[in-house]
Design an enzyme around this catalytic site. Structure first.
Site, PDB file in Angstrom:
ATOM      1  N   TYR A 137      10.711  24.722   1.815  1.00  0.00           N
ATOM      2  CA  TYR A 137      12.038  24.263   1.416  1.00  0.00           C
ATOM      3  C   TYR A 137      13.083  25.259   1.918  1.00  0.00           C
ATOM      4  CZ  TYR A 137       9.703  21.019  -1.767  1.00  0.00           C
ATOM      5  OH  TYR A 137       8.919  20.005  -2.293  1.00  0.00           O
ATOM      6  N   SER A 138      14.144  24.729   2.509  1.00  0.00           N
ATOM      7  CA  SER A 138      15.251  25.586   2.948  1.00  0.00           C
ATOM      8  C   SER A 138      15.904  26.217   1.728  1.00  0.00           C
ATOM      9  CB  SER A 138      16.292  24.772   3.723  1.00  0.00           C
ATOM     10  OG  SER A 138      15.735  24.241   4.905  1.00  0.00           O
ATOM     11  N   CYS A 314      20.551  20.234   9.988  1.00  0.00           N
ATOM     12  CA  CYS A 314      19.435  20.219   9.053  1.00  0.00           C
ATOM     13  C   CYS A 314      19.418  18.896   8.296  1.00  0.00           C
ATOM     14  CB  CYS A 314      19.548  21.390   8.063  1.00  0.00           C
ATOM     15  SG  CYS A 314      18.093  21.599   6.999  1.00  0.00           S
ATOM     16  N   GLU A 354      16.833  22.059  12.531  1.00  0.00           N
ATOM     17  CA  GLU A 354      15.712  22.029  11.586  1.00  0.00           C
ATOM     18  C   GLU A 354      15.740  20.663  10.920  1.00  0.00           C
ATOM     19  OE1 GLU A 354      15.355  24.617   7.825  1.00  0.00           O
ATOM     20  OE2 GLU A 354      14.283  25.766   9.359  1.00  0.00           O
ATOM     21  N   TYR A 356      13.548  16.771   9.932  1.00  0.00           N
ATOM     22  CA  TYR A 356      12.245  16.268   9.487  1.00  0.00           C
ATOM     23  C   TYR A 356      12.255  14.753   9.506  1.00  0.00           C
ATOM     24  CZ  TYR A 356      15.296  16.684   5.391  1.00  0.00           C
ATOM     25  OH  TYR A 356      16.369  16.645   4.544  1.00  0.00           O
TER      26      TYR A 356
END
Length: 356
Positions: A137-138, A314, A354, A356
């Site tokens: 987790y960021s 992100c 970054e 996903y």
């Protein structure tokens, strides 16, 4: 949410000060004089070659705040056991899904930088009787943490719940574990990890931040350092421009905090929201993050041509393609291949992703 962020901000009063050589052995053999002369010449040449040092490749100096970065201090088999200090839902009840802001105490044992991530290992075992795998987790807090004492780390987590093809309700193991944590509970932490999303060193930089949903986490850490904290060696004087995409206004994250930042530094902070289920552009298209950016495409392109502009992205992977679609025709007008130019930005640490 307002109460949580106000409490966090009010608790902040911290200020950071913050060549060896070997001699050839002589032979015990006897050589003819001519051979000795030849051998001596060969020896001299060998010495000449041996004293020439190979050219040293210049070490690349990073443009990011890499000094003192720690990685992988804690691993899944030996995690740090932190404490949940705070856990609160930060989306409205009618939002499509729950997002929670949580603060873990680590007593200064998990040193991290803005832009890094930590791993979480949920309690319990999987269906095979093995420990759950870690989930990354960021980090959503600055290195000082929400309480300003460098002893906490915060996350922004969306509870994952969905219905599969068989009609079964499936709950994400780690996200539900985290969202259900109560203050005082233990949490297994690994890391910190990552250098991709570290902030630039230049305090005069233009930093363009593109986030969808909980992808806001690293940018909250950036923005707290820029606008809520004081340092002897860092004072942000550049431009921070945040684009945040969410489905509904009830799912906007940290809006109150960003409002305070805007009021505090109107010349240094810009924020634009893209609310896809409630807003459209002039053509009637849904307002995704790339749709909002398209309204500023010429300004953004001019910024991207400067060597002190940094882009950080992100969240959902799809937004990168949407941004390419904006930039390709703009760059082409000037005879520039955007995809190649983007590679150049990446190489110079000005394009950081970054997703996903």
């Amino acid at each position: 949410m307002a109460a949580v962020t106000a409490a966090a901000v009010s608790l902040r009063s911290a200020t950071t000060t913050s060549k060896s050589s070997t001699t050839p052995s002589s032979s015990h053999c006897t050589f003819p004089s001519s051979a000795r002369r030849g051998r001596a010449l060969l020896h001299i040449r060998a010495q000449a070659v041996s004293t020439d040092e190979a050219p040293v490749k210049a070490k690349k100096i990073s443009k990011k705040q890499e000094e003192g970065v720690v990685t992988n201090k804690f691993r899944p088999k030996e995690p740090y056991v932190g404490k949940c200090l705070l856990n609160t839902k930060i989306t409205a009840d009618d939002a499509p899904g729950e997002t929670w802001h949580m603060v873990f105490g680590h007593e200064g044992e998990v040193p991290y930088k803005e832009g890094q991530s930590i791993g979480i290992v949920a309690d319990g075992e999987d269906k095979n009787g093995k420990p759950h795998k870690l989930r990354l987790y960021s980090i959503a807090s600055s290195a000082l943490g929400d309480f300003g004492d460098s002893k906490t780390v915060s996350l922004c987590v969306k509870r994952l719940v969905y219905t599969n093809d068989q009609g079964e309700v499936v709950k994400g193991v780690c996200s539900n574990f985290l969202c259900d944590l109560k203050p005082g509970a233990d949490v297994n932490i690994t890391g910190p990890v990552g250098k991709e999303m570290l902030m630039p060193k230049d305090p005069n930089a233009t930093i363009i931040m593109l986030a969808t949903g909980t992808g806001i986490a690293p940018f909250r850490s950036f923005l707290w350092k820029m606008f809520f904290e004081k340092y002897e060696d860092y004072e942000f004087k550049g431009l921070a421009w945040l684009f945040l995409g969410v489905p509904t206004s009830s799912s906007l994250l940290y809006k109150e905090e960003f409002g305070k930042m805007k009021a505090k530094a109107p010349e240094n902070f810009r924020v634009d929201y893209a609310i896809s289920r409630e807003e459209t552009n002039a053509l009637g298209e849904k307002m995704y993050i790339q749709t909002r950016m398209a309204e500023y495409k010429d300004e953004l392109w001019e910024l991207l041509k400067k060597d002190n502009t940094y882009v950080y992205m992100c969240g959902l992977k799809g937004m990168e393609k949407g941004i390419d679609e904006i930039m390709i025709p703009l760059a082409a007008k000037e005879g520039i291949d955007w995809l190649e130019y983007r590679k150049t930005l990446k190489k110079s640490e000005q394009w950081n992703v970054e997703v996903y």
